[in-house]
Design a protein around this motif. Structure first.
Motif, short mmCIF file in Angstrom:
data_model
loop_
_atom_site.label_atom_id
_atom_site.label_comp_id
_atom_site.label_asym_id
_atom_site.label_seq_id
_atom_site.Cartn_x
_atom_site.Cartn_y
_atom_site.Cartn_z
N ALA A 37 0.84 -1.20 0.00
CA ALA A 37 0.00 0.00 0.00
C ALA A 37 0.87 1.25 0.00
CB ALA A 37 -0.93 -0.02 1.21
N ASP A 38 1.96 1.21 0.76
CA ASP A 38 2.89 2.35 0.78
C ASP A 38 3.56 2.52 -0.58
OD1 ASP A 38 2.31 2.96 3.41
OD2 ASP A 38 4.11 1.97 4.23
N GLY A 39 3.87 1.40 -1.25
CA GLY A 39 4.49 1.48 -2.57
C GLY A 39 3.57 2.12 -3.58
N TRP A 40 2.29 1.72 -3.58
CA TRP A 40 1.33 2.33 -4.49
C TRP A 40 1.11 3.80 -4.15
CZ3 TRP A 40 0.40 0.66 -9.01
CH2 TRP A 40 0.35 -0.71 -9.29
N ALA A 41 1.11 4.11 -2.86
CA ALA A 41 0.95 5.51 -2.46
C ALA A 41 2.12 6.36 -2.96
CB ALA A 41 0.83 5.61 -0.94
N ALA A 42 3.33 5.78 -2.93
CA ALA A 42 4.50 6.49 -3.43
C ALA A 42 4.41 6.71 -4.94
CB ALA A 42 5.77 5.72 -3.07
#
Length: 232
Positions: A37-42
């Motif tokens: 989720a953090d990767g997609w947010a980035a």
């Protein structure tokens, strides 16, 4: 820094700064299925709004977490169908996993590369991710075409291609796959060439913008592609 630290990816990098390629326009990477989720947010915070998937439909595992709702996915397979003579020939020769097949694909199926360029030209405002499975060959050939259009020189295009071997090595090690640069070097050596020379010969074939225009891209699409990709 072209390298992008998106959690779950080990091979995401911006093509900006090579030739006249604009930073934020095109990111190449492996299949983003492991992004957290953090990767997609980035990726979203970086401005990515379109994913151009160069694989066949249903190739590879599903995403581990949902993609942002506002991110569009366009599927533009770069490998010919598995029942074609091309695929049967090259899957036996190099498993379509070395740059040996690039010139033949450009000669016999230039429309697949043009279709990917068209998808980028027509994408909604924002950055575009291009990917296949490991981000090496299908992504590599499209990157060669885009960087040639951007006026990057052969050495920096080749260096960018080779970087994927280094970046993806931990993933291949995890899968128990032998070192891919060694394997591909052996394949191309058996045909009397090197990875670098094979890539250079492909770049020589990509006269831009004639390659795109002669194989179906219209002037309006070329203008849109240049406006998206280039700093000037």
């Amino acid at each position: 820094m072209r390298d992008l630290q998106w959690d779950g990816s080990i091979n995401a990098r911006d093509l900006g700064g090579l030739g006249s390629m604009r930073t934020g326009a095109i990111v190449r990477m492996e299949a983003p299925t492991r992004l957290s989720a953090d990767g997609w947010a980035a990726a979203w915070a970086y401005g990515i709004r379109t994913i151009v998937d160069l694989r066949h439909v249903n190739e590879g595992p599903p995403d581990q977490v949902p993609r942002p709702a506002g991110m569009t996915v366009v599927q533009v397979p770069q490998d010919p169908a598995t029942d074609t003579p091309f695929y049967k020939h090259w899957s036996q020769l190099d498993s379509l996993a070395s740059p040996l097949y690039f010139p033949a694909l450009l000669a016999e199926y230039p429309e697949v590369v043009v279709a990917a360029a068209r998808a980028i030209a027509n994408a909604a405002p924002g950055g575009v991710v291009i990917h296949c499975a490991s981000g090496k060959d299908r992504t590599g050939l499209l990157s060669l075409a885009l960087l040639t259009l951007a006026g990057a020189d052969a050495q920096e295009i080749i260096a960018d291609y080779l970087l994927t071997y280094e970046r993806m090595k931990p993933r291949f090690d995890e899968l128990g796959v032998r070192d891919q640069l060694t394997a591909v070097t052996e394949i191309v050596a058996a045909h009397g060439t090197t990875v670098q020379a094979s890539l250079a010969s492909t770049i020589d074939l990509l006269a831009m913008p004639a390659f795109l225009l002669n194989n179906g891209l219209c002037e309006k699409e070329l203008h849109a592609l240049r406006a998206r990709l280039l700093t000037a």
